[in-house]
Structure formats: C-alpha cells, structure tokens
Scaffold this motif. Sequence first.
Motif, PDB file in Angstrom:
ATOM      1  N   GLU A 526     -52.934   2.147 -89.145  1.00  0.00           N
ATOM      2  CA  GLU A 526     -52.497   3.201 -90.059  1.00  0.00           C
ATOM      3  C   GLU A 526     -51.338   2.727 -90.923  1.00  0.00           C
ATOM      4  O   GLU A 526     -50.624   1.807 -90.552  1.00  0.00           O
ATOM      5  CB  GLU A 526     -52.063   4.441 -89.261  1.00  0.00           C
ATOM      6  CG  GLU A 526     -53.215   5.224 -88.698  1.00  0.00           C
ATOM      7  CD  GLU A 526     -52.735   6.474 -87.963  1.00  0.00           C
ATOM      8  OE1 GLU A 526     -53.596   7.291 -87.640  1.00  0.00           O
ATOM      9  OE2 GLU A 526     -51.526   6.620 -87.694  1.00  0.00           O
ATOM     10  N   THR A 527     -51.154   3.386 -92.051  1.00  0.00           N
ATOM     11  CA  THR A 527     -50.037   3.027 -92.925  1.00  0.00           C
ATOM     12  C   THR A 527     -49.196   4.264 -93.215  1.00  0.00           C
ATOM     13  O   THR A 527     -49.634   5.390 -93.032  1.00  0.00           O
ATOM     14  CB  THR A 527     -50.513   2.463 -94.277  1.00  0.00           C
ATOM     15  OG1 THR A 527     -51.296   3.472 -94.907  1.00  0.00           O
ATOM     16  CG2 THR A 527     -51.305   1.195 -94.121  1.00  0.00           C
ATOM     17  N   ARG A 529     -46.002   5.481 -96.211  1.00  0.00           N
ATOM     18  CA  ARG A 529     -45.278   5.089 -97.421  1.00  0.00           C
ATOM     19  C   ARG A 529     -43.797   5.340 -97.232  1.00  0.00           C
ATOM     20  O   ARG A 529     -43.387   6.395 -96.782  1.00  0.00           O
ATOM     21  CB  ARG A 529     -45.754   5.910 -98.616  1.00  0.00           C
ATOM     22  CG  ARG A 529     -47.050   5.444 -99.211  1.00  0.00           C
ATOM     23  CD  ARG A 529     -47.163   5.879-100.666  1.00  0.00           C
ATOM     24  NE  ARG A 529     -46.230   5.141-101.515  1.00  0.00           N
ATOM     25  CZ  ARG A 529     -46.453   3.901-101.960  1.00  0.00           C
ATOM     26  NH1 ARG A 529     -47.557   3.274-101.639  1.00  0.00           N
ATOM     27  NH2 ARG A 529     -45.571   3.306-102.728  1.00  0.00           N
ATOM     28  N   GLU A 534     -45.845   0.131 -98.753  1.00  0.00           N
ATOM     29  CA  GLU A 534     -46.865   0.634 -97.839  1.00  0.00           C
ATOM     30  C   GLU A 534     -46.622  -0.099 -96.519  1.00  0.00           C
ATOM     31  O   GLU A 534     -46.696  -1.320 -96.490  1.00  0.00           O
ATOM     32  CB  GLU A 534     -48.232   0.259 -98.416  1.00  0.00           C
ATOM     33  CG  GLU A 534     -49.396   1.016 -97.893  1.00  0.00           C
ATOM     34  CD  GLU A 534     -49.689   2.253 -98.742  1.00  0.00           C
ATOM     35  OE1 GLU A 534     -50.079   3.247 -98.149  1.00  0.00           O
ATOM     36  OE2 GLU A 534     -49.532   2.195 -99.984  1.00  0.00           O
ATOM     37  N   TRP A 535     -46.271   0.598 -95.459  1.00  0.00           N
ATOM     38  CA  TRP A 535     -45.966  -0.054 -94.179  1.00  0.00           C
ATOM     39  C   TRP A 535     -47.203   0.094 -93.293  1.00  0.00           C
ATOM     40  O   TRP A 535     -47.563   1.209 -92.919  1.00  0.00           O
ATOM     41  CB  TRP A 535     -44.766   0.583 -93.499  1.00  0.00           C
ATOM     42  CG  TRP A 535     -43.513   0.585 -94.308  1.00  0.00           C
ATOM     43  CD1 TRP A 535     -43.314   1.182 -95.521  1.00  0.00           C
ATOM     44  CD2 TRP A 535     -42.261  -0.024 -93.961  1.00  0.00           C
ATOM     45  NE1 TRP A 535     -42.026   0.975 -95.953  1.00  0.00           N
ATOM     46  CE2 TRP A 535     -41.356   0.248 -95.012  1.00  0.00           C
ATOM     47  CE3 TRP A 535     -41.805  -0.766 -92.871  1.00  0.00           C
ATOM     48  CZ2 TRP A 535     -40.029  -0.190 -95.011  1.00  0.00           C
ATOM     49  CZ3 TRP A 535     -40.501  -1.193 -92.851  1.00  0.00           C
ATOM     50  CH2 TRP A 535     -39.619  -0.916 -93.912  1.00  0.00           C
ATOM     51  N   ARG A 536     -47.830  -1.023 -92.927  1.00  0.00           N
ATOM     52  CA  ARG A 536     -49.020  -0.967 -92.089  1.00  0.00           C
ATOM     53  C   ARG A 536     -48.703  -1.536 -90.710  1.00  0.00           C
ATOM     54  O   ARG A 536     -48.217  -2.666 -90.594  1.00  0.00           O
ATOM     55  CB  ARG A 536     -50.160  -1.777 -92.725  1.00  0.00           C
ATOM     56  CG  ARG A 536     -51.482  -1.615 -91.968  1.00  0.00           C
ATOM     57  CD  ARG A 536     -52.557  -2.413 -92.615  1.00  0.00           C
ATOM     58  NE  ARG A 536     -52.319  -3.852 -92.441  1.00  0.00           N
ATOM     59  CZ  ARG A 536     -52.698  -4.793 -93.296  1.00  0.00           C
ATOM     60  NH1 ARG A 536     -53.324  -4.453 -94.400  1.00  0.00           N
ATOM     61  NH2 ARG A 536     -52.452  -6.070 -93.059  1.00  0.00           N
ATOM     62  N   GLU A 563     -50.076  -8.020 -99.703  1.00  0.00           N
ATOM     63  CA  GLU A 563     -49.108  -8.228 -98.621  1.00  0.00           C
ATOM     64  C   GLU A 563     -47.857  -8.898 -99.172  1.00  0.00           C
ATOM     65  O   GLU A 563     -47.958  -9.904 -99.851  1.00  0.00           O
ATOM     66  CB  GLU A 563     -49.715  -9.111 -97.530  1.00  0.00           C
ATOM     67  CG  GLU A 563     -50.821  -8.425 -96.771  1.00  0.00           C
ATOM     68  CD  GLU A 563     -51.320  -9.253 -95.606  1.00  0.00           C
ATOM     69  OE1 GLU A 563     -50.656 -10.254 -95.252  1.00  0.00           O
ATOM     70  OE2 GLU A 563     -52.381  -8.899 -95.064  1.00  0.00           O
TER      71      GLU A 563
END
Lengths: 653, 168
Positions: A526-527, A529, A534-536, A563
């Motif tokens: 999941e990500t 914001r 965008e932090w995954r 990335e």
Amino acid sequence: MIPELGHFALAMALALAVAQTILPLLGAQRRDARLMAMAVPLANGVLLAVLTAFAALTVSYAVNDTSVLNVVQNSHSAKPMLYKITGVWGNHEGSMVLWVLVLAICAGAVAGFGRESPSALQARVIAVLGSIGAGFLLFILLTSNPFDRVWPPPPDGQGLNPLLQDIGLALHPPLLYMGYVGTAVTFAFAIAALIEGRVDAAWGAWVRPWALASWAFLTMGIALGSWWAYYELGWGGYWFWDPVENASLMPWLASTALLHSAIVVEKRGALKIWTVLLALLAFALSMLGTFLVRSGVLNSVHTFAADPARGVFILGMLGVYVGGALALFAWRAPGMTPQGFFAPLSREGMLVLNNLLLCCICAVVFVGTLYPLFLDLLTDRLISVGPPFFNLATLPLALPLIAGMALGPLMPWKRAELWPVVQRLWWVAIVALGAFALAMAIAGQKFWPALGFAAGMWLIAAAHADVLERIGAFRVPVRTALARARGLPRAAWGAAIAHAGMGVTALGIAGMGLATETLVGVRPGETTRFAGYEWRLDQVRDYQGPNWTARRAEITLLVDGREVMRMAPQRRFFPIGRTTTTEASIRTNLVRDLYAVLGEERDGQAVLRLHHNPLAPWIWIGAFIMALGGGISLSDRRIRIAAPSRKAAALPA
Amino acid sequence: MTRKRRRLYILLLCAIGLGTATALTLTAFQDNLVFFRSPSDIVAEAPPPGRNFRLGGLVEQGSVERLTGQDGRPKITFRVTDGNNAISVQFSGVLPDLFREGQGVVTLGQMGPGNIFMAREVLARHDENYMPPEVADALRRSGHWNPASGDPPPASQWNTLEPRRQGS
C-alpha cells in the motif's frame, strides 16, 4: 592485576592532587618560588596517574574482564570494539574518571604555559584545580569505584544500554565534559584572582581563551546531544526542555555571558567583579548539572542509575566549592575597585545587556528546572514543567538578545551613538523583513516560524555587515578591502562567524516550526501520500544485527510513479538487557529531512510515523559554525601571545 | 556622565531585566504547570477542562484496543489504573517501546468528551525495571504499596499484579 593498578593509580592521583592543592597555594602566599614551582610537576603527576587509571579501565573493557563489576554491568563480549571503548564513559563510574582525566589535562595545560617557573596566579590556579580534582577523586574512590571486583566472575557482561551504543552519544560526554571542566578552569582563575585581590587585563587575557574553549566544547556537546535525541529517540524533536538538557544549557548560557564579559575585562578593564562572579556561577551550574544528572533527583527521559549516596556527596561538594567561593567573593570583592568608564550606549553597554539577558534566561531555565523538585520536597505535590513554559518564558528574553547581537559588534568602545549604527544596519533590517514576509507568504501565515526566519537572516546579514564594515568594503578599493580582510584579527572573524552560526541555528529552529508529521497504518504494497512523495511500504521483515535483531520496514518513495529513494526504519531488540529501541530512518538533502519511524505491527498493518522537517540539519550545522567561530577566535595571535606575557610583569622572585 | 549616574542606569537596567524575567516566569507558570493526577484523583475531583495534566498508573490488563480513526490515523485505547479506579485513555501515535499491559505508564494530555483522557504523549521509558516515580506515588496512595514496608517491589512484579477492583 590491571584493575588493581588502576585503583592504585586513582589513590595515587588523590594523594598528588592534595599536594597539588596545598604546596603551590602555600608557595604563592609566602612568595616561595620553589614551592610554587612544585605546581608543574605535581599537575603532571596527577595527569599521569589519572591517565594510567583511565588506560587500565579501558583495557579492562577492551578485553571484557568480567571480574570487574563495572565491566559486567555495562559491557558484553558481543559488543563491537568501538562501543566497548566508548562504553568506558557510557556509565557513571567511568564517566567520572573521564571527568577527572579532562580536568587533569586542563591543569597540565595551565602548568605547561609557564616555561620557566610559574607565576603566583598560575600556581594558585593549579592549586584550585588540584582541590577540585581531589574532591572528585575522593568521590570516585568512596562512592563509585570503577575497579570493584566481583567473585566469582560471571561468564559475560550485561551489555550497555543500546541507546548509548551510538557514535553520537559516544562523543557527546567527552565534549560536554571538556566544556564543564573548562568552567572549572575559569572558576580556578576567579578564585586565584580573589585570593590575590586583583583582576587586571592580563587576568582577562588568561581567562578568555579558557572561557572560549569551554564554551566551544559545551556548544558542540549540547549540539551532539540534541542531534542524538533527534535521530536515536525517534520522537522527531530536537530539544525537549528535559531537566538533563537544561542542566547542560544553564552552564552554556553562563559561559556565553562570561565569554563576553571577559572581553570587557581584557580590553577595557571594566566589569571585573561581575566577570569573577560569572566564572563562579558558570562552574556552580556545571556542578549542579553533574548533580542533577548523576543523582537522579529529577525525573528525566535520560534515566541514569540513581544512587542517593552519590547525590548527597555531589551536593556536599557543590556546597563546599561554591559556598566557599561565594564566601571568598563576599570577603574579597568589595576591595576591588571598578575601573573603565563607559556610557550606557557603547560596546561595553551592549555587552552588559548581553550578560543581563543571558543571565535572565539562565534564571528562568533554572527556576523551571528546579521548581518541580522543590515543590515535591516541600509540599509532596507532583508537577512537571514542560516546553510551553520554557518557550513562553525564554522567547521574549531571547528576542532583544538577538536584536542586540547585531547592534553590539558595530558599536565603538566607551561611547556610541545609536544613529550611525542603525544606518549601517538598514540593509540588514530589510533582509530580515524580507525573510519574514517571504516566510509568511510561503509557509502560510505562521507567525513564530516567520519571526524565526527573520531573526536568523538578521543575524547572518549582521555578521556580514560587521565584517564588511571593518574592512571598509564599498568605501575603499577592492584590493585594499581584501588586504584589510586578511589583516583583520581572527577574534573579529571568529565573533562574526559565531554570530552567523547562531543565525543558522535560528533558521533551523524556525524551519522545524514548520515541520509536519502523519501517522498511518499501511499494509505491504500500500502507499500513502505525504510531503509531496508517494510512500510505498514494500515489506516488513526480520533483520539480524551484530548484537540485536530487528523488524525492518522497507519503504520506497516515489514521485510520479518513479522511485527516488528507499528508507528502512527499524525496531531493534537487544536480547542482552532485553530492551527494544526505535531506529528512525532519516534521509536528508540538507534543506529538509524525511524521517520515518516504524511503530507497532497489527493485523498485517504496520504503523508508520512520517515526518517532514524543513531545515532540521541547520540546527546542528549552526551550532558547529558557532563552535568553529570560537575555535578561530582561539587561534588569534593576540590571545596566544597575551597569555604568558603576564609572567614578566607579575613575577617578583 | 558621572559614575553615580552610570551605576544608576545599570542598576535600573538590571531591575527591569530581572523584573521582566520574574513576570515572565510567573505568567508562564500560571498556565503551564503540568500537574500529575492518578485515576483516583480524577474520580474524586474532575480536572478543569482544556488544561493539560499528566495521568499515570498501570496499563490495565486486557484493556488495550487498537482502532483506526475516522481520519484514517491509527488509534489506540487503553485504561490506566491505580488499583482502585481506572480512566480510559485514547492515543494516536507511536507507542514507546516498553508499553505493555500491566506496565507503569505516564501520559500527558487533557480530558476529552465522555470522560476519556486524550493523550498527546505517552512517555517513553528506556528500562523495563524502571517505575516512574509518579506511578509509584499513585500506587502508594491507592494502598498498593506502603513506603513504610520498604522499597517498592521491582517493576517486573508490578507487571504481574492484576489491578484490584474497587471494594475488593
């Protein structure tokens, strides 16, 4: 065998320190050059003995000698060698030995400045340092002997608190101790001056380098401690107004004041009594800091092992040294006649203002730190005084201080006019106002951070104005200005750089005022914001370290699906000592920090706390610039040659 | 300017400075002293709303619940007990490493609606044998430990204490 050698060396050091106290003092009183000359070999002897003890303790740690109680309690064979060594001062007993070692080095340095035979002042200073050393050595031998043995020796040690297994904290105590001990040296100079009943410009020239060095080390020590708290505790903050932090801040404030008033003594021969009093206060606050940290009377985030017997002993030493010093001050100070007249509006006047404000801030911090303790003792009510109090009470005092920091250096000695100074600072004021307006516009009407940006830019620009003014830039040809810049005393450069460093720190603090954070629960894949990224969360997995195991979250940061970087915050578990620590992951580009902390895991979700800290690194960079300014000032030729010059004038024998 | 005049100026300046510092300290104290309250204190006397204070005690066994708030932020609720009374606490943040059921805890925050304590901070402790003095005090006052009988039992034993219900 080696621990016994260390123990013996400590006892030896105590005996020598007692001699170091008595003989030179007697010699100086009787004007006996031979007795005074004893100061140098005795100071060197103590240094050698303490060095031996420290080396013995280090060897015990390095070979993990489990028959030594101190090693058992604080070390373990699985620890990396670096932390075995730094573990020597990661505990109470070892850190006290380090304290005494630094003190002995300073006494040796004072002794080393006299080439042939020491002056009366020097002999007395060495004697006072000897008495402080003797007190602490007695303290070590009676209440906290690092060489106590255990029998039978356990198979291995219990390990060092994992939070302390860190390079930042390995360097933090030595730096802070150099600062604390530096205040002991200025204290010794103050006592010697009181005994002589005389404070002159040469005294100021002797004291100033020590005050400078002590201040620079305190600055670095505090900055390192704050940095450690930032990255190791994982709370995302850099200063918590914690009692232990305040304990180091108070001597810093006093020592900053001392540094400035010593300039007045040296240059103008004024403010002598006040400077002597400040030197006494700075040392009293250092001792108080030691007492607060070591006795555990204050409830703090940095809980060290508390032992009432030690607390009482340090309190007793505090009483003897500071009480004795103040009594001596009350007896001798009235005999010193003030000299050096100056108008309230002058360089001296601004330095008086600086001292006044710094002392007021120090008093506020003192009250806020100790009030809960007194209330608990007197009324049994438990309260705490938190950051809101300190922010509210110190900020109104810090603002005029910052305003004055720009005005002071531009004022001439003795008598000044306000108008020409203001005229030279008009562009500085415009820069500060511009920074304020820009910060308000960009950061969304946040008043205090914007004010912080204005303060930071004001200081940095004013430091430039100071240097430009001195070299006469824009008034004389460039070539002449450059030549003047080269000829400018290093003390002037140092002052401007240190003031600018303060500005950089102010910018960092203002930036942290705009910090944002979020708390999210995410499953792998999941990500979320945050802060334009965008932090995954890729996965959370087990990870094996040298003496710990960890859960490690692997996070990828994306911009528009591309990335850009990876982060891996951890929660570490140390089986020895059964402790868990949070290891934040920090990515910095020097303009902002991204800071991720892994919280608990629940139902396949990992809780992440993410911070975006604008300008955070500037806080510590600024502090190091300040210390650098101190170092440059210290290398000034005038300071170096001024120190021994008193000898010729003051030595009658 | 005479020496007397100068001295007067400096004294006046010092008086203003110290006066300001005192005034600032007192004003700041007025609003920012954080008192410690045990659950029984709160039951006995409702704390003023909107005022921060510290609540401490043991985390009640089996009371920890993990939820997700309406804004998507993870939340945690638990009850803090001193053996006689318990108060519900809600916290949104990363818990300290040594947060356990049965373990002593100190939280900072204010009372929210429905008599729930909204914690802003749950104080971290580095050492699992460490008993926050406030918690020791709360336990002493609620009758779980008598200081006359010696040192408090080690925290590892507190941890296994089932909180005693009122009247038992």
